[in-house]
Enzyme design. Structure first.
Site, PDB file in Angstrom:
ATOM      1  N   TYR A 162       7.791   1.955  -7.720  1.00  0.00           N
ATOM      2  CA  TYR A 162       7.033   0.712  -7.912  1.00  0.00           C
ATOM      3  C   TYR A 162       6.597   0.543  -9.377  1.00  0.00           C
ATOM      4  O   TYR A 162       6.680  -0.559  -9.921  1.00  0.00           O
ATOM      5  CB  TYR A 162       5.818   0.671  -6.968  1.00  0.00           C
ATOM      6  CG  TYR A 162       6.182   0.921  -5.519  1.00  0.00           C
ATOM      7  CD1 TYR A 162       7.325   0.337  -4.966  1.00  0.00           C
ATOM      8  CD2 TYR A 162       5.414   1.750  -4.705  1.00  0.00           C
ATOM      9  CE1 TYR A 162       7.689   0.586  -3.644  1.00  0.00           C
ATOM     10  CE2 TYR A 162       5.764   1.999  -3.386  1.00  0.00           C
ATOM     11  CZ  TYR A 162       6.902   1.421  -2.860  1.00  0.00           C
ATOM     12  OH  TYR A 162       7.256   1.663  -1.558  1.00  0.00           O
TER      13      TYR A 162
ATOM     14  N   GLU B  22       0.854  -1.191   0.000  1.00  0.00           N
ATOM     15  CA  GLU B  22       0.000   0.000   0.000  1.00  0.00           C
ATOM     16  C   GLU B  22       0.884   1.234   0.000  1.00  0.00           C
ATOM     17  O   GLU B  22       1.942   1.224   0.639  1.00  0.00           O
ATOM     18  CB  GLU B  22      -0.888   0.069   1.255  1.00  0.00           C
ATOM     19  CG  GLU B  22      -2.083  -0.830   1.215  1.00  0.00           C
ATOM     20  CD  GLU B  22      -1.863  -2.091   2.033  1.00  0.00           C
ATOM     21  OE1 GLU B  22      -0.882  -2.132   2.801  1.00  0.00           O
ATOM     22  OE2 GLU B  22      -2.650  -3.038   1.892  1.00  0.00           O
TER      23      GLU B  22
HETATM   24  C1  LIG Z   1      10.471   6.146  -1.491  1.00  0.00           C
HETATM   25  C2  LIG Z   1      11.942   6.062  -1.116  1.00  0.00           C
HETATM   26  C3  LIG Z   1      12.179   4.772  -0.306  1.00  0.00           C
HETATM   27  C4  LIG Z   1      12.782   6.000  -2.419  1.00  0.00           C
HETATM   28  O1  LIG Z   1      14.123   5.806  -2.073  1.00  0.00           O
HETATM   29  P1  LIG Z   1      15.304   6.574  -2.838  1.00  0.00           P
HETATM   30  O2  LIG Z   1      16.573   5.891  -2.470  1.00  0.00           O
HETATM   31  O3  LIG Z   1      15.232   8.032  -2.587  1.00  0.00           O
HETATM   32  O4  LIG Z   1      14.917   6.350  -4.359  1.00  0.00           O
HETATM   33  P2  LIG Z   1      15.850   5.797  -5.527  1.00  0.00           P
HETATM   34  O5  LIG Z   1      17.012   6.711  -5.697  1.00  0.00           O
HETATM   35  O6  LIG Z   1      16.138   4.372  -5.283  1.00  0.00           O
HETATM   36  O7  LIG Z   1      14.895   5.964  -6.783  1.00  0.00           O
HETATM   37  C5  LIG Z   1      14.364   4.831  -7.468  1.00  0.00           C
HETATM   38  C6  LIG Z   1      13.190   5.282  -8.312  1.00  0.00           C
HETATM   39  O8  LIG Z   1      12.166   5.840  -7.479  1.00  0.00           O
HETATM   40  C7  LIG Z   1      11.562   6.955  -8.136  1.00  0.00           C
HETATM   41  N1  LIG Z   1      11.895   8.183  -7.407  1.00  0.00           N
HETATM   42  C8  LIG Z   1      12.632   8.257  -6.277  1.00  0.00           C
HETATM   43  N2  LIG Z   1      12.760   9.544  -5.881  1.00  0.00           N
HETATM   44  C9  LIG Z   1      12.066  10.282  -6.788  1.00  0.00           C
HETATM   45  C10 LIG Z   1      11.822  11.684  -6.927  1.00  0.00           C
HETATM   46  N3  LIG Z   1      12.326  12.575  -6.052  1.00  0.00           N
HETATM   47  N4  LIG Z   1      11.054  12.097  -7.958  1.00  0.00           N
HETATM   48  C11 LIG Z   1      10.544  11.221  -8.829  1.00  0.00           C
HETATM   49  N5  LIG Z   1      10.761   9.870  -8.775  1.00  0.00           N
HETATM   50  C12 LIG Z   1      11.513   9.418  -7.755  1.00  0.00           C
HETATM   51  C13 LIG Z   1      12.157   6.965  -9.540  1.00  0.00           C
HETATM   52  O9  LIG Z   1      11.385   6.114 -10.337  1.00  0.00           O
HETATM   53  C14 LIG Z   1      13.534   6.364  -9.304  1.00  0.00           C
HETATM   54  O10 LIG Z   1      14.057   5.763 -10.467  1.00  0.00           O
HETATM   55  P3  LIG Z   1      15.100   6.600 -11.382  1.00  0.00           P
HETATM   56  O11 LIG Z   1      16.295   6.864 -10.502  1.00  0.00           O
HETATM   57  O12 LIG Z   1      15.396   5.682 -12.508  1.00  0.00           O
HETATM   58  O13 LIG Z   1      14.385   7.865 -11.769  1.00  0.00           O
HETATM   59  C15 LIG Z   1      12.411   7.303  -0.311  1.00  0.00           C
HETATM   60  O14 LIG Z   1      12.030   8.467  -1.029  1.00  0.00           O
HETATM   61  C16 LIG Z   1      11.828   7.376   1.092  1.00  0.00           C
HETATM   62  O15 LIG Z   1      12.412   6.872   2.048  1.00  0.00           O
HETATM   63  N6  LIG Z   1      10.668   8.033   1.223  1.00  0.00           N
HETATM   64  C17 LIG Z   1       9.999   8.180   2.537  1.00  0.00           C
HETATM   65  C18 LIG Z   1       9.390   6.862   2.978  1.00  0.00           C
HETATM   66  C19 LIG Z   1       8.388   6.350   1.960  1.00  0.00           C
HETATM   67  O16 LIG Z   1       7.629   7.103   1.380  1.00  0.00           O
HETATM   68  N7  LIG Z   1       8.391   5.015   1.774  1.00  0.00           N
HETATM   69  C20 LIG Z   1       7.485   4.354   0.844  1.00  0.00           C
HETATM   70  C21 LIG Z   1       6.256   3.907   1.569  1.00  0.00           C
HETATM   71  S1  LIG Z   1       5.133   3.055   0.479  1.00  0.00           S
END
Ligand SMILES: CC(C)(COP(=O)(O)OP(=O)(O)OC[C@H]1O[C@@H](n2cnc3c(N)ncnc32)[C@H](O)[C@@H]1OP(=O)(O)O)[C@@H](O)C(=O)NCCC(=O)NCCS
Length: 193
Positions: free
Chosen positions: A134, A122
Site C-alpha cells: 500500500y 484497514e
Molecule cells: C499481501 C499480499 C496480498 C501481497 O501479495 P503478493 O502477490 O505476495 O505481493 P506482490 O508480489 O504483489 O508484492 C507487491 C509489493 O508488496 C510488498 N511485499 C509483498 N510481499 C512482501 C514481502 N514478503 N516482504 C516485503 N514486502 C512485500 C512489496 O512492496 C512488493 O513490491 P516489490 O515487489 O516492488 O517489492 C499477500 O502477501 C497475501 O495474500 N497476504 C495474506 C493476506 C493479507 O495479508 N492480505 C492483506 C490484508 S490488508
C-alpha cells in the site's frame, strides 16, 4: 487443503492469467486461500456469497488458466467518492509474483476517471508485507482502529490514498503500472473490466 508453511513457489506471467468478476462457484477456492491467509479472523463462505450480491461491492478473481486454479482475489466497496478495499489475498505459493499488486492496480484502474477520489482500507499493524504494497501505491497511514481484530485484539492501521484523480497520483500510478506490466510481460486478459 493448502499448507501455509513454505509452499513451492509458482511463477506466472500475464499470458497465463485471467482477471474476472468473482462467481459463487469460486467460493470454495476462495475459502482455501482465506483460511491460510487470515487465520481465525477469516470471512465465512456466506460472507462471500452475500458480498457478491452487495450492490456497492466489486469482487474479482485471478485465475491461473493453465491449471486452472483461482490464485487470488480482491474486493472493494464503492461508496460516494470513496473505494474501500475489503479483502485481498494471494494463494501462498503464488506470492511474491506481483499478483497482489496486480489486483490492487485492477481496483485502482476501475476507480480512476470515475467519481471515486480516495481508496481506503484497514490492515493489521503487524502486516508489514501488505503495508509495503500500500505504501508503494501512495497510501498513507491516517489513523488506528484500536483492537479492531477480534482474534488477538490487534489494532488496525487505516490507510488511504491521496486523490487518485490528481495529476501527481496519476504520474505515480502510471509509472508503477508500467513497471508492473514489464515484470508480468503484459497485463492479463480481463484487466480493467
Ligand atoms: C499481501 C499480499 C496480498 C501481497 O501479495 P503478493 O502477490 O505476495 O505481493 P506482490 O508480489 O504483489 O508484492 C507487491 C509489493 O508488496 C510488498 N511485499 C509483498 N510481499 C512482501 C514481502 N514478503 N516482504 C516485503 N514486502 C512485500 C512489496 O512492496 C512488493 O513490491 P516489490 O515487489 O516492488 O517489492 C499477500 O502477501 C497475501 O495474500 N497476504 C495474506 C493476506 C493479507 O495479508 N492480505 C492483506 C490484508 S490488508
Amino acid at each position: 487443503m493448502i499448507s501455509p508453511s513454505e509452499p513451492t513457489q509458482v511463477n506466472v506471467q500475464a499470458s497465463q492469467l485471467e482477471l474476472r468478476r468473482m462467481r459463487s462457484q469460486d467460493v470454495p477456492e476462495v475459502m482455501e486461500i482465506e483460511s491460510v491467509s487470515f487465520g481465525r479472523h477469516h470471512w465465512s463462505d456466506d460472507s462471500f456469497y452475500n458480498e457478491m450480491n452487495n450492490q456497492v461491492g466489486r469482487y474479482y478473481a485471478l485465475i491461473h488458466q493453465d491449471v486452472p486454479k483461482l490464485v487470488g482475489y480482491l474486493g472493494f466497496w464503492l461508496i460516494a467518492d470513496e473505494s474501500h478495499i475489503t479483502t485481498v489475498a494471494v494463494r501462498p505459493e503464488y506470492r511474491g509474483n506481483a499478483l497482489g499488486e496486480l489486483m490492487l492496480v485492477q481496483s485502482l484502474e476501475r476507480c480512476m476517471g470515475s467519481s471515486i477520489h480516495w481508496v481506503t482500507l484497514e490492515v493489521r499493524v503487524t502486516n508489514y508485507n501488505a503495508q509495503n504494497l500500500y505504501y508503494k501505491y501512495g497510501f498513507a497511514s491516517v489513523g488506528v482502529r484500536p483492537k479492531y481484530y477480534q482474534d488477538n485484539q490487534e489494532d488496525a492501521l487505516i490507510m488511504t490514498t491521496p486523490d487518485i484523480n490528481s495529476a501527481d497520483y496519476r504520474k505515480l500510478y502510471n509509472k508503477l503500472k508500467g513497471e508492473l506490466e514489464a515484470r508480468l510481460g503484459g497485463l492479463p486478459r480481463g484487466f480493467g473490466m
